[in-house]
Scaffold this active site. Structure first.
Site, short mmCIF file in Angstrom:
data_model
loop_
_atom_site.label_atom_id
_atom_site.label_comp_id
_atom_site.label_asym_id
_atom_site.label_seq_id
_atom_site.Cartn_x
_atom_site.Cartn_y
_atom_site.Cartn_z
N SER A 121 0.82 -1.22 0.00
CA SER A 121 0.00 0.00 0.00
C SER A 121 0.85 1.26 0.00
CB SER A 121 -0.89 0.02 1.24
OG SER A 121 -1.78 -1.05 1.22
N SER A 167 3.16 -4.85 6.78
CA SER A 167 3.21 -5.71 7.95
C SER A 167 4.60 -6.28 8.10
CB SER A 167 2.17 -6.83 7.92
OG SER A 167 1.61 -7.02 6.69
N GLU A 221 -2.42 -14.96 -1.68
CA GLU A 221 -2.73 -14.38 -0.38
C GLU A 221 -4.16 -14.74 0.04
OE1 GLU A 221 -2.25 -10.18 2.03
OE2 GLU A 221 -2.03 -10.16 -0.14
N ASN A 250 -12.99 -6.71 1.70
CA ASN A 250 -14.07 -7.59 1.26
C ASN A 250 -14.95 -6.92 0.20
OD1 ASN A 250 -12.98 -9.38 3.04
ND2 ASN A 250 -14.90 -9.79 4.15
N GLU A 251 -15.01 -5.60 0.20
CA GLU A 251 -15.74 -4.92 -0.86
C GLU A 251 -15.08 -5.21 -2.22
OE1 GLU A 251 -14.96 -3.43 2.03
OE2 GLU A 251 -16.96 -3.13 2.84
#
Lengths: 343, 386, 343, 386
Positions: free
Chosen positions: B129, B161, B243, B370-371
């Site tokens: 990101s 992460s 992923e 999830n969108e």
């Protein structure tokens, strides 16, 4: 039949919103967490000065003699800022109980006094380290104890702005005030938890809306995406159908009957659900930001989580609604029913 | 269809179980995101794993693996979770980059990067990101300028992460002037390289699980580019498949949690809401359904199929299952739900329901929200228009 | 450990899909409803000719001796067309029970024979008017009765392609086949209801997808709106996580143990929930069209509703899963567990 | 706040109850959408209601009402549903068009149309949708061409509730050549006028609840236009507010259903899923919450406020509540749920849970789909961008 608030109620609520909004800002949350504190003596002094702590104490006991609707509006404003101080527990639940049991007690004349309250159902007591006295449940009686007779063991709440303790106490070292109306205390706790839930829920939606207007993805504000809109519209809908229940519960809690109890429990369940739904929607709308410590929404979620476990679980409260539904008439002419006096 | 394990598979399970029983630490390690000490304890555990050749059992032996198949991988994971073994600190490496390297890397790259990945000598962070590109990966702005045999990287990554303590990161960088899906390359860089600044970001449980990474003229060899120049988007989509797909979320994880939940329910049912039994049963059903789905997918992949958009259904299912399971746990805990367990009281196999709930809330957000997953299902599986 | 279907299984499934797809078209549904019929003798003859009715009858009893996975694929195809004929009840549940109790019975040699089955849990029997024999539950025994000894009272199902009857019968006029394995019948019923549910669910999504690609609103196909996409993506996700459960349940039902029962019940619950979710999503996506008789989606919804009530309620099936969860080990090494033989 | 009824309100409730007890038919009428006979039986009931001056109690006396306020309206509705009185066949008139006429009509129009509406002499259908304009009302194509003192209407309407048997319909028609929100007028036409063809459309319960209407050069006087020429969109938005708001779905309807559900639960709980008790309680909570919300809105409107986008939250709430309530009822019915009640077995006050469930499924679709409502809430209440 009138749901509108009086000018006095609106004025009190405005005072609370202003005081809390000015002092309990996100920046102030951050400062408190950084110093691992959950009590601001300056703010508490200002709160005491407004009269909020005396609202539910009768005039005869030195208070303002106001009602639960008045205080619910304050609790709602407290929820909107996730207020760390124990205003609701002390002034909303403990003080009126103490006033019922010991109307001449000096603590009731001290607007800055913090009275902690420990029903048997709660494993921990919030802000016990700043309490001036403890109201403790044992065998249906209320015992009043001074802080020096209470052993405090810190516990950690998921809510960083809520400081909780397990307590140890000896009934022999406390004053037995006799049988107390713990059901009434539970009713008030339910109504004011609902009011706080309404504040938490609306704050979560407001934070998410502000972010969604600003944040761009795929070349347009994320708030223009239907999925984001629908998350937040659903949360707002939950709020709109919990708030009147909360207000009606506050307006009727003094009845002290099975109808009032059911309504208080109803308000508590749906308001805290709305707070959870709104906070989770807000986290989702914020994306990865929402999962970071630096964005404030998680504080709302955690407060809602903490409130959900206190003063009776959702199942306990559902059972109180079932008791009303299955033993009294239900239907459109029963919306505002009261237990008929048996005199 | 034959839903029974072969004798060889049963023997393999016994071997894994035996080794783990002898090696898994009795007390849980500090979380790898909680501190440098926790991170290094997990790196040490990876070395222990590698000492038994368990680093990544599906990889070829040459790269530190055992050359096993997906069913054996699932068995390994089942035993791993069953034993309450530590979380895999190198999951960004072994589960995400590793399979991608296997598919797109040159032999030299595989030889250079895979073995130290399998052994935990080099621990990887992801750097997908950017502040202006979260769900919209094609909006990446960080650049890679070719300079002889090197690239010079500049830009700003976020929500990486493991990046606070890890050694390496991989991310997308674009040729200056290129736009959207074109001109991007997948490039590796060392997190302690000159020009790299890492700033920790705390997660809502207080752990420093993410970092913000600023790259200022960071020089890396072209050898660190995976695949062809400009092929980054294509590779990245493949990685996203991994992923969301098989590896990141083992069914075993949820089956262990569901079994623990059932145990907690039986211990507390007399004092809890009787209606929660339906949720406990549902949590078990969900975990079983997820396991069966993954076994079915493994059978399909073994028969030569490729993982496709149905990986997005996995992402939605496990993330929603995880939240439901932990909501149920907190509801059973009732008045105790808000309380963080006292430090040091959790033993191997105990669940920190509260912290796991908070972690579960991130499920619908990361690895593609999830969108976004629902858009992918609608457009790629169902064929609805964009 | 292998989830893939054999070539023979795929061939049978393909035959079913083709036969049902060619004959049980939306136009044919309409014709049947117009004439208030729920049985097409021509189609039934073709079904019998394919061997589907003999699949679960052992070769020793004149059947094909195939397994529940094989038949589940046929049932799934039947669900996809909301097949009106009682193929699943007769060939999937009744015939194998009769073969266990009376392997020499002549009905088992007649592929066109329809055997109705009436467990005590079901208030009505579907297609009882075309049955050649009845298997009836009483005190755990199975009784076999001829149609002339059965009193039929028509009832009306919400599903217009399902013709149901209340039945009256006299044990004295029926043949007592002795104690029967009604649990096994319930297991098979659960697996094949799940299989039909999978067919219904996928059909609903397919119909809605086709409509959403075509129908324009506000200048673009409604399928390009996120809300429509997300409704259908959620339904498809439910399907993807019910189908492997259904297949695993079919593959293990013959174990006849507590694990197999729980899996069959699990499959039934989630597959019929998926069918309901998909049908309701499809109705919503169709807008007002979806609420009209002329659009076919409601037929799928109604079939799912009818199946949900037969052969044990969702609560009954949930209890069977709870029995497995709370009395046997659970966890990742138990996914494919079997009851250990007690020999 | 004062949540008790005044003596006047209590007396009014007693009056309504008394009259209804004397007049409501003992057996339910056939549904008004089921047949012409059912429709006319309901028209006769409207005349009976009018004989007691109960046609539309909030309307001024001059137009067939009693001039009562919204709280009294709610009390009337509570008693009406409590008595199990017949559904209002003229709801498109009295609840939708009536309030709009009151706001936008000329005195002559009010005098012409409102009294026969209140008495059921003229029963109204709505004609909002067109085959190409469902949720997108601005996409209406039907035209109104001015010709002296008349309009000549042409076009194609669909999903017109009640239009199979009703007398009048109202709908949007546009000036030829106009586009989107502009140039539309709200015009009334008789359903038996020359040039009007009605084709019944059956609902999924088999009733002919809708019609498709084709208009071919239908001549109506300009008097039949409500508001100014071209003001149709504006008026229509106001009407949509009424539809989603107070009138269309009385809380009493759901409170009666929730109380019946509780009764059914108590009668059947020993044979039903014990976990359904939570749903029964929830259905009651929902119905109470809806009633309290409406009382609050009525208080607000009485204090001079206007109904706004929060009407969209009502639409979402009652439509979802209705489905949940009836799902619960069917779950309690268990194996009997699929069975349509035998004709003639339902008595006054009995619920046809199955048919009501099927009806409830339309809730999220009609009167503006819930997707549209969520957009409205997000854009107009919360201020999110379009």
């Amino acid at each position: 039949m009138d749901f509108t608030l009086s000018a006095e109620q609106q004025m009190f609520a405005h005072t609370a919103t202003t005081l809390f909004g000015n002092t309990c800002t996100p920046a102030h949350w951050r400062t408190m967490m950084q110093h691992d504190r959950a009590f601001d003596p300056d703010r508490w002094a200002q709160i005491a000065a407004t009269g909020f702590t005396a609202m539910l104490v009768p005039e005869s006991a030195g208070g303002l003699g106001l009602g639960e609707v008045d205080f619910a509006l304050i609790a709602q404003a407290a929820g909107y800022v996730a207020l760390p101080e124990p205003l609701v527990e002390s002034a909303g639940i403990a003080a009126p109980m103490l006033a019922e049991l010991a109307p001449d007690h000096a603590l009731l004349r001290d607007p800055a006094a913090i009275i902690a309250i420990a029903p048997a159902a709660n494993p921990v007591v919030a802000s016990a380290d700043v309490a001036g006295a403890f109201l403790l449940e044992k065998d249906g009686h209320a015992f009043l104890a001074t802080p020096d007779t209470i052993a405090l063991t810190p516990a950690q709440s998921i809510d960083p702005l809520r400081r909780v303790f397990r307590i140890g106490w000896d009934p022999a070292a406390a004053q037995d005030l006799g049988p107390a109306d713990w059901t009434r205390a539970t009713d008030r706790a339910a109504v004011f938890a609902a009011a706080q839930g309404m504040g938490l829920a609306q704050r979560a939606v407001d934070l998410a809306v502000a972010y969604a207007k600003d944040r761009q993805q795929f070349g347009k504000p994320i708030g223009s995406y239907q999925a984001v809109k629908h998350h937040l519209a659903s949360a707002q809908t939950a709020i709109e159908f919990a708030r009147p229940v909360m207000l009606a519960a506050a307006a009727t809690v003094a009845q002290g009957d099975i109808y009032a109890r059911a309504r208080a429990s109803h308000a508590r369940i749906v308001a805290l659900e709305a707070a959870d739904q709104a906070a989770r929607a807000a986290i989702q709308v914020h994306g990865a930001m929402g999962y970071s410590w630096e964005v404030d929404v998680h504080l709302l979620l955690k407060r809602a989580l903490a409130l959900t476990g206190c003063w009776g679980t959702p199942a306990f409260h559902r059972a109180r609604i079932a008791a009303r539904l299955f033993t009294r008439p239900a239907g459109p002419d029963q919306t505002f029913a009261k237990e008929q006096s048996v005199a | 269809m034959d839903l029974s394990y072969t004798p060889k598979q049963q023997a393999f399970r016994a071997e894994v179980r035996h080794w783990l029983e002898a090696h898994v630490p009795a007390d849980p390690l500090e979380h790898y995101d909680a501190s440098r000490a926790g991170f290094e304890a997990h790196r040490a555990w990876e070395a222990t794993l590698k000492s038994g050749d368990w680093g990544m059992v599906t990889w070829p032996k040459d790269y530190g693996g055992r050359g096993l198949d997906l069913i054996e991988w699932l068995i390994f994971e089942e035993e791993y979770y069953r034993a309450g073994a530590p979380g895999r600190v190198n999951q960004n490496g072994i589960f995400l980059l590793g399979p991608t390297l296997m598919e797109f890397g040159t032999p030299a790259q595989k030889q250079r990067f895979l073995p130290p990945m399998a052994s935990g000598e080099e621990i990887w962070a992801q750097a997908w990101s950017e502040p202006q590109a979260g769900s919209d990966l094609a909006g990446v702005r960080a650049t890679a300028v070719r300079d002889g045999d090197d690239y010079v990287l500049s830009g700003h990554k976020i929500w990486s992460s493991r990046a606070v303590f890890a050694d390496w990161a991989f991310g997308l960088f674009r040729e200056p002037g290129s736009e959207r899906h074109k001109g991007m390359s997948l490039i590796f860089f060392k997190l302690d390289a000159p020009g790299v600044t890492r700033t920790p970001i705390r997660k809502i449980n207080g752990h420093v699980g993410f970092a913000e990474i600023v790259l200022e003229d960071v020089r890396v060899p072209a050898f660190n580019r995976l695949g062809d120049e400009g092929q980054g988007w294509h590779i990245c989509m493949a990685t996203a498949g991994f992923e969301r797909g098989l590896m990141l979320r083992s069914p075993a994880r949820y089956q262990v949690a569901a079994a623990s939940l059932a145990g907690m329910w039986q211990a507390r049912r007399n004092s809890a809401d009787p209606l929660l039994e339906a949720d406990v049963v549902r949590a078990f059903m969900n975990a079983e359904a997820y396991a069966l789905n993954i076994y079915q997918t493994a059978s399909r992949l073994s028969a030569g199929a490729k993982i496709g958009a149905e990986a997005s259904t996995n992402k939605i299912f496990w993330s929603e299952m995880d939240i439901h399971l932990h909501q149920t746990a907190l509801a059973i805990l009732g008045a105790d739900a808000e309380l963080v367990p006292e430090p040091g009281t959790l033993r191997r196999g105990d669940h920190d329901w509260l912290d796991d709930y908070i972690f579960a809330l991130a499920g619908p957000i990361y690895a593609g929200s999830n969108e976004i997953q629902r858009n992918i299902i609608a457009e790629r599986m169902l064929g609805l228009p964009r």
